[in-house]
Design a protein around this motif. Structure first.
Motif, short mmCIF file in Angstrom:
data_model
loop_
_atom_site.label_atom_id
_atom_site.label_comp_id
_atom_site.label_asym_id
_atom_site.label_seq_id
_atom_site.Cartn_x
_atom_site.Cartn_y
_atom_site.Cartn_z
N ASN A 119 33.56 31.05 39.42
CA ASN A 119 34.40 32.00 38.55
C ASN A 119 34.42 33.34 39.52
OD1 ASN A 119 33.68 34.83 37.01
ND2 ASN A 119 34.25 33.54 35.29
N TYR A 121 36.70 37.34 39.98
CA TYR A 121 37.82 37.69 39.99
C TYR A 121 38.39 38.25 41.37
CZ TYR A 121 40.19 43.11 39.12
OH TYR A 121 40.57 43.83 39.12
N LYS A 123 40.99 41.66 42.56
CA LYS A 123 42.06 42.76 42.54
C LYS A 123 42.87 42.69 43.11
CE LYS A 123 37.85 46.79 43.19
NZ LYS A 123 37.87 46.99 43.78
N GLU A 139 46.23 41.40 40.27
CA GLU A 139 45.03 41.40 39.95
C GLU A 139 44.91 39.89 39.62
OE1 GLU A 139 42.08 43.29 37.20
OE2 GLU A 139 44.70 44.68 38.04
N ARG A 140 43.91 39.32 39.75
CA ARG A 140 43.81 37.56 38.56
C ARG A 140 42.10 37.54 38.70
NH1 ARG A 140 45.51 37.95 43.83
NH2 ARG A 140 44.62 36.14 45.53
N HIS A 141 41.97 36.82 37.76
CA HIS A 141 40.59 36.25 37.12
C HIS A 141 40.52 34.45 37.42
CE1 HIS A 141 36.35 37.16 36.24
NE2 HIS A 141 36.77 35.85 36.41
N ASN A 168 37.58 38.28 30.96
CA ASN A 168 37.05 36.86 31.62
C ASN A 168 36.14 36.58 31.00
OD1 ASN A 168 35.63 35.06 33.29
ND2 ASN A 168 37.93 34.03 32.71
#
Length: 219
Positions: A119, A121, A123, A139-141, A168
């Motif tokens: 998991n 995150y 930027k 930007e994504r998770h 999330n």
């Protein structure tokens, strides 16, 4: 149909703005310029309805299957290709990308049942969601799910030009159910899946996927 908890603040602000704009326009425009008042009322009402619809959760019966990978979101399948994995995996994978328009349901769902083993995150930028570099620069998770059969699938919730907030709900070690809530993206953008090369892909470019229902692949 119900409304998602992520919409409370946005809907409250939208309602306040709707009332404020139309109270002011009624005071200053209704008598002298009634046509303008009614046009403004109509436009702001449509915008309010759109904001509310962003956070809708339709009543659905979700798919369940131990050998099935489900769509993590509603939207249009825009990418199916073999790629070199840039995170977690060290090999080549099949990428399936689903683009979420502002009119789609924005809840993101777990593609499989199993354990969350990764998991993270990141930027990043806010390139348009269909930009080839949005998967690696926006930007994504990222989450990786390990299914009961030992196979793993990676998901990326990716922000876009309009989607500036990724939510999330998962953590490493969580045991999750297929089609349960993974997160939420305001307002739109895309979700990528990275699957093993031997996965049997069940969708094609242009297909409309339904989160938690559409079978993306079997493995």
């Amino acid at each position: 149909m119900t409304l998602h908890r992520e919409g409370k603040g946005s809907i409250a602000i939208a309602v306040i703005l709707f009332l404020l704009i139309n109270v002011i326009s009624y005071k200053y425009l209704f008598v002298a310029y009634p046509a303008i008042f009614y046009l403004l009322l109509l436009v702001t009402f449509v915008l309010l309805v759109l904001v509310v619809s962003f956070f809708r959760i339709p009543n659905r019966s979700y798919t369940v299957g131990t050998d099935t990978v489900l769509a993590p979101c509603d939207g249009k399948v825009v990418v199916i290709e073999e790629v070199e994995a840039d995170e977690y995996f060290k090999d080549r994978r099949i990428q399936v990308s689903i683009f979420m328009s502002p009119l789609n349901v924005h809840v993101n769902r777990n593609p499989v049942s199993g354990e969350v083993v990764y998991n993270q995150y990141h930027k990043g930028k806010y390139l348009v969601a269909w930009h080839p570099k949005s998967s690696t620069e926006n930007e994504r998770h990222t989450n990786v799910f390990k299914a009961a059969n030992g196979k793993e699938v990676l998901t990326k919730q990716i922000a876009g030009a309009l989607a500036k907030r990724i939510v999330n709900y998962l953590s490493v070690g969580n045991k999750v159910e297929q089609a349960g809530e993974m997160g939420f993206i305001k307002f739109g953008s895309r979700v990528d899946l990275l699957l093993p090369l031997d996965a049997d892909i069940k969708v094609k470019i242009g297909d409309i996927a339904v989160g938690g229902i559409t079978e993306v692949a079997r493995w």
